[in-house]
Design an enzyme around this catalytic site. Structure first.
Site, PDB file in Angstrom:
ATOM      1  N   GLY A  72       0.843  -1.189   0.000  1.00  0.00           N
ATOM      2  CA  GLY A  72       0.000   0.000   0.000  1.00  0.00           C
ATOM      3  C   GLY A  72       0.877   1.238   0.000  1.00  0.00           C
ATOM      4  O   GLY A  72       2.048   1.171   0.365  1.00  0.00           O
ATOM      5  N   GLY A 126       0.051  -5.206   0.346  1.00  0.00           N
ATOM      6  CA  GLY A 126      -1.092  -5.006  -0.543  1.00  0.00           C
ATOM      7  C   GLY A 126      -0.991  -5.794  -1.840  1.00  0.00           C
ATOM      8  O   GLY A 126      -2.013  -6.141  -2.436  1.00  0.00           O
ATOM      9  N   GLU A 149       4.869  -6.144   7.346  1.00  0.00           N
ATOM     10  CA  GLU A 149       4.308  -4.985   8.065  1.00  0.00           C
ATOM     11  C   GLU A 149       4.806  -4.801   9.487  1.00  0.00           C
ATOM     12  O   GLU A 149       4.753  -3.681  10.009  1.00  0.00           O
ATOM     13  CB  GLU A 149       2.774  -5.052   8.068  1.00  0.00           C
ATOM     14  CG  GLU A 149       2.135  -4.773   6.706  1.00  0.00           C
ATOM     15  CD  GLU A 149       1.962  -6.015   5.856  1.00  0.00           C
ATOM     16  OE1 GLU A 149       2.503  -7.080   6.231  1.00  0.00           O
ATOM     17  OE2 GLU A 149       1.285  -5.928   4.817  1.00  0.00           O
ATOM     18  N   ASP A 157      -2.085  -7.310   6.850  1.00  0.00           N
ATOM     19  CA  ASP A 157      -3.513  -7.050   6.634  1.00  0.00           C
ATOM     20  C   ASP A 157      -3.946  -7.616   5.281  1.00  0.00           C
ATOM     21  O   ASP A 157      -3.488  -8.688   4.892  1.00  0.00           O
ATOM     22  CB  ASP A 157      -3.817  -5.553   6.805  1.00  0.00           C
ATOM     23  CG  ASP A 157      -3.148  -4.674   5.758  1.00  0.00           C
ATOM     24  OD1 ASP A 157      -2.127  -5.095   5.175  1.00  0.00           O
ATOM     25  OD2 ASP A 157      -3.643  -3.554   5.521  1.00  0.00           O
TER      26      ASP A 157
HETATM   27  C1  QUE Z   1       6.609  -2.977   4.947  1.00  0.00           C
HETATM   28  C2  QUE Z   1       5.550  -2.586   4.147  1.00  0.00           C
HETATM   29  C3  QUE Z   1       5.756  -1.871   2.953  1.00  0.00           C
HETATM   30  C4  QUE Z   1       7.064  -1.560   2.598  1.00  0.00           C
HETATM   31  C5  QUE Z   1       8.136  -1.963   3.393  1.00  0.00           C
HETATM   32  C6  QUE Z   1       7.891  -2.654   4.562  1.00  0.00           C
HETATM   33  C7  QUE Z   1       4.679  -1.434   2.095  1.00  0.00           C
HETATM   34  C8  QUE Z   1       5.019  -0.676   0.927  1.00  0.00           C
HETATM   35  C9  QUE Z   1       6.370  -0.396   0.629  1.00  0.00           C
HETATM   36  C10 QUE Z   1       6.805   0.388  -0.498  1.00  0.00           C
HETATM   37  C11 QUE Z   1       8.042   0.120  -1.079  1.00  0.00           C
HETATM   38  C12 QUE Z   1       8.513   0.876  -2.151  1.00  0.00           C
HETATM   39  C13 QUE Z   1       7.771   1.917  -2.643  1.00  0.00           C
HETATM   40  C14 QUE Z   1       6.546   2.207  -2.058  1.00  0.00           C
HETATM   41  C15 QUE Z   1       6.078   1.450  -0.989  1.00  0.00           C
HETATM   42  O1  QUE Z   1       7.343  -0.858   1.445  1.00  0.00           O
HETATM   43  O2  QUE Z   1       3.486  -1.713   2.382  1.00  0.00           O
HETATM   44  O3  QUE Z   1       5.830   3.242  -2.528  1.00  0.00           O
HETATM   45  O4  QUE Z   1       8.228   2.680  -3.692  1.00  0.00           O
HETATM   46  O5  QUE Z   1       4.035  -0.238   0.131  1.00  0.00           O
HETATM   47  O6  QUE Z   1       8.923  -3.045   5.358  1.00  0.00           O
HETATM   48  O7  QUE Z   1       4.281  -2.905   4.517  1.00  0.00           O
END
Ligand code: QUE
Length: 365
Positions: A72, A126, A149, A157
Site C-alpha cells: 500500500g 497489498g 508490516e 492485513d
Molecule cells: C513494509 C511494508 C511496505 C514496505 C516496506 C515494509 C509497504 C510498501 C512499501 C513500499 C516500497 C517501495 C515503494 C513504495 C512502498 O514498502 O506496504 O511506494 O516505492 O508499500 O517493510 O508494509
C-alpha cells in the site's frame, strides 16, 4: 462520492483483449504501490467485469520490471496521518484507504470468474492482497513475496489474518512476525503461488491465453495453458526449517516464541530471533493475537478485525516511526514506543481490537 471516471486513471490501465480483461498496475517508479484511487479503480473494474459477458477471465500484472506490487502507499497514509494529528487534515485517508483496499480484496475473493495474478518481482503486503485471494498466482524466478508490516509498525492485513493461519503448521505465524521473504519454490509449496513460469515467457503466456480463451471453459483452458508453461521453481528453502518453525512458533505469547528460538542452537533460529527483535513490539503482539483469532473467523470477519486494527494503529506511534525508518529516512533505526515486549501490556493489545468510533468496516455490495 467519486466524480472521476475510475475506469481511466493513469495508475491503473485496463483493457479487454480477446475474452480476457487485463489490469495493469502502472506506478512502476513506486513499485506499483497501491493508493486509494487505484483500489477504487480496480474494485470498480472488477465489479463491472463480473457482469460483462465479453470478459471470461481477468489477468492482473504490474508495469515495469521490478515489482508486481510493493504494498500500500503507506508513505501517503503516514503523511495524511501526521496532518490529521496536527489538526490539518480530517483524516479521511486513514479511514478510507484501508476501507477501500479491503473491499477490493473481498471483491477479488468473491469474483465469479477466473482471476490470474502475475506475481513477477516484488509482491508484498497489498500486493499479496491483490493476488492471493484470486484463482491463480503465477510466480517467476523474480518473485519475492512477503508480509513485512511488523517492520513498519503495522500488522499483516489485506486478509492475511485469514490466509496465514491456514497455511501448514506454524509457517504463517513465522511469515507474519518476521516478514520472511518467499521465492517461487516456497510460495508454490505453501500454495501461495499456484504455478511457476519463467519471467521471460509471461508475455507469450498472456498472448496464448488471449488467443485460446473463448467464453466457456475458461478455467480448463487456463489450467492447460499454465501447465504448458510450468517451469522448475528452484530449491525450496523453508522446508528445511519446518520443524524448527513448528516447534518455536506454536505459542500464544511472542516472549515464548523468542525463548523457544533462543534455546535452539541453529543459525536459522538465531537469525529469526534477531529479526523479530527489530520489529515493533506492539505490532508483534497485535499480529500474534490477530493470527490466532483469524484462524477461527470467516473472511469478512478477518477483514473487519483488520480494519479495527488499522484505526487504532494509525492513532498510535509505531506506524509513523516504522514508515519513517524504512521508507522515508531509510536509516533502519526505529525507536519503537513502547520499546520492549514487556512494556506492551495485555489491555493495550485488547484495546486495539475494539470497534472504532466511526464504526466497523461494511461491505455495501
Ligand atoms: C513494509 C511494508 C511496505 C514496505 C516496506 C515494509 C509497504 C510498501 C512499501 C513500499 C516500497 C517501495 C515503494 C513504495 C512502498 O514498502 O506496504 O511506494 O516505492 O508499500 O517493510 O508494509
Amino acid at each position: 462520492m467519486e466524480l472521476v471516471d475510475l475506469s481511466s486513471i493513469e495508475t491503473v490501465k485496463t483493457a479487454i483483449e480477446g475474452a480476457i480483461g487485463i489490469i495493469t498496475l502502472n506506478r512502476p517508479k513506486a513499485l506499483n504501490a497501491l493508493d486509494q484511487p487505484m483500489c477504487l479503480a480496480i474494485d470498480a473494474t472488477l465489479k463491472a467485469w463480473a457482469k460483462d459477458d465479453r470478459v471470461a477471465a481477468v489477468i492482473i500484472r504490474g508495469a515495469g520490471d521490478r515489482a508486481f506490487c510493493a504494498g500500500g502507499d503507506v508513505r501517503a497514509v503516514r503523511e495524511d496521518g501526521i496532518a490529521w494529528k496536527r489538526g490539518k487534515s480530517d483524516g479521511s485517508m486513514i479511514r478510507d484507504f484501508f476501507r477501500d483496499e479491503y473491499r477490493m480484496n473481498r471483491r477479488i475473493r468473491t469474483f465469479p470468474k477466473p482471476y490470474l495474478a502475475l506475481i513477477d518481482g516484488i509482491t508484498m503486503g497489498g500486493g499479496v492482497g491483490l493476488s492471493v485471494h484470486g484463482t491463480y498466482r503465477v510466480a517467476t524466478e523474480r518473485t519475492l513475496l512477503a508480509m513485512p508490516e511488523t517492520a513498519i509498525g503495522l500488522f499483516p492485513d489485506v486478509g492475511a489474518s485469514y490466509v496465514l493461519p491456514r497455511l501448514t503448521g506454524e509457517v504463517g505465524i513465522y511469515l507474519a512476525l518476521t516478514g520472511g521473504r518467499l521465492k517461487a519454490a516456497d510460495a508454490l509449496a505453501l500454495g501461495i503461488a499456484t504455478h511457476a513460469v519463467p519471467s521471460g515467457r509471461l508475455n507469450e503466456l498472456v498472448a496464448e491465453l488471449v488467443a485460446s480463451i473463448g467464453q466457456a471453459e475458461a478455467r480448463a483452458v487456463i489450467d492447460r495453458v499454465l501447465g504448458c508453461y510450468m517451469a522448475d521453481a528452484g530449491r525450496r528453502e523453508l522446508v528445511d526449517q519446518r520443524s524448527i518453525i513448528d516447534r518455536c512458533f506454536g505459542f500464544d505469547k511472542v516472549e515464548d516464541i523468542l525463548a523457544a528460538l533462543d534455546s535452539d542452537r541453529g543459525d536459522f533460529a538465531a537469525v529469526t530471533a534477531a529479526a523479530i527483535r527489530t520489529m515493533s513490539p506492539t505490532s508483534l503482539k497485535l499480529t500474534l493475537k490477530q493470527m490466532r483469532l483469524g484462524r477461527t473467523l470467516d473472511f469478512d470477519a478477518c477483514l473487519r478485525m483488520e480494519y479495527r486494527l488499522t484505526q487504532s494503529v494509525l492513532a498510535g506511534h509505531d506506524f509513523y516511526e516504522g514508515v519513517r525508518t524504512v521508507l522515508v529516512d531509510k536509516d533502519h533505526a526505529p525507536k519503537w514506543y513502547p520499546g520492549t515486549l514487556d512494556a506492551v501490556d495485555d489491555s493495550a493489545v485488547e484495546n486495539h481490537f475494539r470497534v472504532p468510533l466511526q464504526g466497523d468496516l461494511s461491505f455495501p455490495d
